[in-house]
Design a protein around this motif. Structure first.
Motif, short mmCIF file in Angstrom:
data_model
loop_
_atom_site.label_atom_id
_atom_site.label_comp_id
_atom_site.label_asym_id
_atom_site.label_seq_id
_atom_site.Cartn_x
_atom_site.Cartn_y
_atom_site.Cartn_z
N LYS A 92 0.83 -1.20 0.00
CA LYS A 92 0.00 0.00 0.00
C LYS A 92 0.87 1.26 0.00
CE LYS A 92 -4.15 -1.93 0.20
NZ LYS A 92 -5.32 -1.60 0.99
N THR A 145 1.12 4.05 -3.08
CA THR A 145 0.89 5.47 -2.81
C THR A 145 2.06 6.32 -3.27
OG1 THR A 145 -0.49 4.91 -0.90
CG2 THR A 145 0.40 7.15 -0.98
N TYR A 165 0.97 9.79 4.53
CA TYR A 165 0.26 8.49 4.42
C TYR A 165 0.77 7.57 5.52
CZ TYR A 165 -1.68 4.31 2.10
OH TYR A 165 -2.40 3.18 1.80
N TYR A 190 -4.75 8.96 4.75
CA TYR A 190 -4.00 9.80 3.80
C TYR A 190 -4.42 11.26 4.02
CZ TYR A 190 -1.55 10.47 -0.72
OH TYR A 190 -0.66 10.83 -1.71
#
Length: 272
Positions: A67, A71, A184, A266
């Motif tokens: 993840k 990002t 994030y 985020y």
């Protein structure tokens, strides 16, 4: 150099083990070549960690890394000369997977953690370690920040260890200093945090208690008018459950998302 396992820095070895072992078996989610090589050359005994965290633990580490990778890749596609600050970097190997040849990467961690990191992972001209506390705002001056090029902060498995008032203060400082910057990170619910603390204690580590949790991400917008929540998504969203995983792992993945125990948050620091 030895590492005190009865500390927050002691947990550095756990995600490294998780990414190495789980990515060998699940390269479709993530393949962490550098972590695999480090573990292969490391003389630390991982038996206790493997017994405690098991298959599900390893899966959770590679999903988190995946993840974060996704990002960063999306961010640097728009901002190819961006600065990326890896907060609480530990033995993280993300740079080796996402580098586009032009980003500036910074590994921020406490001096003893950076000293240990450098015994296993060398710095390079665009992959630089900063041996300072996250709360020592002098690190702001150690990173290249150009509003047009953008800056992204990532933190994997880090903020849990801090008190809410500590994070509130530093987030406010960052929002003023890095307008347009994005952040994030992963977080757990209050319920999940209690379970995590019990799990870490089972490894014998009594010095890495976790405090910070997120039930409703909108709380960050109350901290400052400059903080905007871009998204908050469940931990395993978009990750297919493999039939080859143990039944307990498959159940855990579904339960964690169903009960909103873990998530990715985020944020953006608004320019206004």
């Amino acid at each position: 150099m030895s590492l005190n396992l009865q500390s927050v820095q002691g947990t550095m070895l756990i995600p490294l083990w998780g990414r190495a072992t789980a990515s060998e078996k699940n390269p479709d989610i993530l393949y962490d070549k550098e972590a695999i090589e480090i573990i292969a050359g490391c003389d630390f005994n991982f038996t206790e960690i493997a017994k405690t965290f098991g298959e599900y633990g390893g899966i959770s580490y590679i999903v988190r890394a995946r993840k974060v990778d996704d990002t960063i890749r999306a961010f640097i596609e728009k901002h190819p000369r961006a600065s990326i600050v890896n907060i609480g970097a530990g033995l993280d190997t993300t740079f080796s997977r996402v580098d586009n040849g032009t980003i500036n990467w910074y590994n921020l961690d406490l001096p003893d953690a950076i000293a240990f990191r450098k015994t296993l992972i060398a710095d390079s001209p665009r992959n630089i370690s900063i041996a300072k506390s996250f709360f020592d705002v002098s690190w702001f001056d150690d990173v290249i920040f150009n509003e047009d090029d953008g800056i992204l902060f990532v933190a994997a498995g880090v903020f849990y260890y801090f008190q809410e008032n500590q994070l509130k203060r530093i987030f406010q400082e960052m929002s003023l200093r890095f307008p347009g910057g994005e952040l994030y990170f992963d977080a757990e619910s209050k319920f999940a945090l209690k379970i995590s603390n019990r799990t870490v204690e089972k490894t014998g580590n009594k010095g890495a208690k976790m405090y910070f949790y997120v039930n409703n991400p909108k709380v960050f917008e109350d901290w400052s008018s400059k903080i905007k929540v871009l998204s908050c998504e469940s931990y395993f969203k978009g990750i297919p459950v493999s039939k080859k995983w143990e039944s307990g792992t498959r159940v855990m993945v579904r339960v964690v998302d169903l009960l909103k125990m873990m998530k990715f948050v985020y944020l953006r620091f608004e320019r206004k």
